[in-house]
Motif scaffolding. Structure first.
Motif, short mmCIF file in Angstrom:
data_model
loop_
_atom_site.label_atom_id
_atom_site.label_comp_id
_atom_site.label_asym_id
_atom_site.label_seq_id
_atom_site.Cartn_x
_atom_site.Cartn_y
_atom_site.Cartn_z
N UNK A 208 30.47 24.87 -19.85
CA UNK A 208 30.07 25.26 -21.19
C UNK A 208 29.18 24.17 -21.76
N UNK A 209 28.33 24.50 -22.74
CA UNK A 209 27.45 23.47 -23.33
C UNK A 209 28.22 22.34 -24.00
N UNK A 210 29.41 22.65 -24.52
CA UNK A 210 30.16 21.62 -25.25
C UNK A 210 31.02 20.76 -24.33
N UNK A 211 31.47 21.31 -23.19
CA UNK A 211 32.41 20.60 -22.32
C UNK A 211 31.81 20.21 -20.97
N UNK A 212 30.64 20.71 -20.66
CA UNK A 212 30.04 20.43 -19.36
C UNK A 212 30.74 21.20 -18.25
N UNK A 213 30.75 20.64 -17.03
CA UNK A 213 31.40 21.29 -15.90
C UNK A 213 32.91 21.25 -16.07
N UNK A 242 21.97 29.42 -17.24
CA UNK A 242 21.45 28.12 -17.66
C UNK A 242 22.50 27.29 -18.39
N UNK A 243 23.24 27.88 -19.30
CA UNK A 243 24.13 27.11 -20.17
C UNK A 243 25.59 27.11 -19.71
N UNK A 244 25.98 28.13 -18.94
CA UNK A 244 27.38 28.25 -18.54
C UNK A 244 27.57 28.27 -17.02
N UNK A 245 26.49 28.15 -16.28
CA UNK A 245 26.53 28.12 -14.80
C UNK A 245 27.18 29.38 -14.23
N UNK A 246 27.01 30.50 -14.92
CA UNK A 246 27.54 31.76 -14.43
C UNK A 246 26.44 32.62 -13.83
N UNK A 247 26.78 33.85 -13.48
CA UNK A 247 25.78 34.76 -12.93
C UNK A 247 26.34 36.17 -12.87
N UNK A 248 25.44 37.14 -12.84
CA UNK A 248 25.85 38.52 -12.62
C UNK A 248 26.36 38.71 -11.19
N UNK A 249 25.91 37.85 -10.30
CA UNK A 249 26.40 37.91 -8.92
C UNK A 249 27.90 37.60 -8.86
N UNK A 250 28.36 36.67 -9.71
CA UNK A 250 29.80 36.38 -9.78
C UNK A 250 30.58 37.62 -10.23
N UNK A 251 30.05 38.29 -11.23
CA UNK A 251 30.68 39.52 -11.73
C UNK A 251 30.77 40.56 -10.62
N UNK A 252 29.67 40.74 -9.93
CA UNK A 252 29.61 41.74 -8.85
C UNK A 252 30.55 41.36 -7.71
#
Length: 419
Positions: A208-213, A242-252
């Motif tokens: 997260x932007x506030x807590x980092x990794x 960009x900001x949370x290091x997530x992706x739609x690929x993770x969801x899929x």
């Protein structure tokens, strides 16, 4: 998105335009309705009853005839790559001016509803344009005023690029063959009934932007399975890269791995295109943020969600946002975020404040499930928001950081809630 003439339209014009069209009974995403509206002398958006009284000065400017005619489009349609004439270029510039003014109108409507997040930087109209906003824009500055605004500005560019690669027509073809959605709201109700505790939406979140990794050894599928085993009713999957290091690929990947918990797509939605994209990637619900979206956008996007079988979790942060959302029909889930998305400070008493008095009574009357979000780390925190009136909680940081996320859930609630 391209219209039938092959022109590209930026994403920021869609929410307001789409709402206008659906209220006319038109589910066509083309630009033609907007062009007709603006090219008809004496026509104003104020003639549509659902508009929340935009500022008069801007409404007058918006309804002014700009030098763009339908008759000019055949020439644009006939153009070949590399053969744009000066006249065609001028006509395309005029269209860009029109699009820019629509974007400015959208920002003014949002501001009238207390929304402080600007949808995009006020970089001004296309080159060679001299208009009534020129001096003001030169003095506005193009630096994001907070982290949420920075995220939204980046998302505007990102979504525009994604729409060019995957047009809506393509997404609709995929949706026809997509598996049915799972009952997100029903899963939360069942969990609450089974345990007597708020149903858990456990968040698959790397940073997260506030807590980092938050977790270096991040395997979204394994984390999702651990959450499900630990008693989570639903899962929230961050899709912002960009900001949370997530992706739609993770969801899929989580959906395709056989995880049975319904999935919330945790995305910064600014365009209805994102809802369609989330659906084909396996989402059963999607997040809509009232701090970003005007009422008309929320109303329209909730209708899109229902049409696609998705639940909509509408997130609020303060009294004004809560009042706005409670005035919209069809809302089933409201998330109260205890984190101020402008400063990122957390105060869980925010949940209690927003559920006191008439607001709480209205939520009960409408049978809305309230989800407590952010700042929940202990059984005491969960008990506090449950007493305030929430029936579900969305938790990420306090459990995803645990070596065994399933045990993290037990620690969060003070007892084992697994099946």
């Amino acid at each position: 998105m391209s219209n039938k003439f092959g022109l590209q339209y930026p994403s920021h014009i869609f929410p307001t335009k789409l709402i206008l069209q659906i209220e006319l009974g038109i589910l066509d995403w083309r630009m033609e309705g907007l062009i007709s509206l603006k090219s008809s002398p004496g026509t104003s958006l104020r003639s549509f009853p659902s508009f929340n009284q935009p500022p008069n000065s801007f409404a007058r400017r918006f309804s002014m005839d700009l030098p763009l005619r339908r008759s000019s489009f055949p020439a644009i349609r006939a153009q070949q790559p590399g053969t744009i004439s000066p006249k065609e270029e001028e006509e395309e510039d005029a269209l860009k001016v029109k699009e820019w003014e629509v974007g400015m109108f959208q920002n003014e409507v949002a501001a009238s509803q207390g929304i402080r997040i600007r949808r995009r930087p006020p970089t001004g109209p296309p080159l060679h344009y001299v208009g009534p906003f020129e001096f003001r824009l030169q003095n506005d500055g193009n630096t994001p005023r907070n982290i949420l605004e920075e995220i939204v500005w980046h998302k505007d560019t990102e979504v525009s690029q994604m729409k060019e690669r995957k047009p809506l027509a393509t997404l609709k073809k995929f949706i026809e063959n997509a598996p049915p959605t799972r009952d997100f709201v029903g899963a939360l109700k069942a969990a609450h009934s089974r345990t007597g505790l708020p149903g858990l939406i456990a968040e698959v979140k790397k940073a997260s932007p506030s807590r980092g990794i938050l977790r270096e050894d991040f395997d979204p599928v394994e984390i999702a399975r651990a959450y499900e085993k630990g008693g989570a009713a639903c899962l929230s999957v961050l899709t912002d890269e960009k900001f949370f290091k997530g992706s739609f690929e993770n969801l899929e990947a989580i959906r395709n791995a056989g995880v049975q918990c319904p999935l919330l797509c945790k995305e910064f939605v600014i365009d209805a295109w994102q809802i369609y994209y989330a659906r084909i990637k396996g989402a059963d619900a999607i997040l809509l943020i009232a701090a970003v979206l005007p009422d008309l956008d929320i109303r329209y996007m909730v209708k899109i969600c229902k049409m696609l079988g998705l639940a909509a979790l509408v997130e609020v942060h303060d009294e004004r946002e809560m009042d706005r959302v409670l005035g919209i029909e069809g809302i089933e889930l409201i998330g109260i975020n205890n984190r101020n998305l402008e400063t990122f400070e957390v105060d869980i008493s925010n949940t209690k404040k927003l559920l006191e008095g008439e607001r709480g009574q209205l939520i009960c009357q409408k049978d809305i499930i309230v989800v407590g979000e952010s700042g929940l780390f202990t059984p005491g925190h969960v008990g506090y928001v449950q007493e305030a009136g929430v029936k579900a909680v969305l938790v990420g940081e306090s459990i995803v950081k645990q070596s065994d996320p399933g045990k993290g859930i037990t620690g969060l609630f003070g007892r084992d809630i697994s099946l």
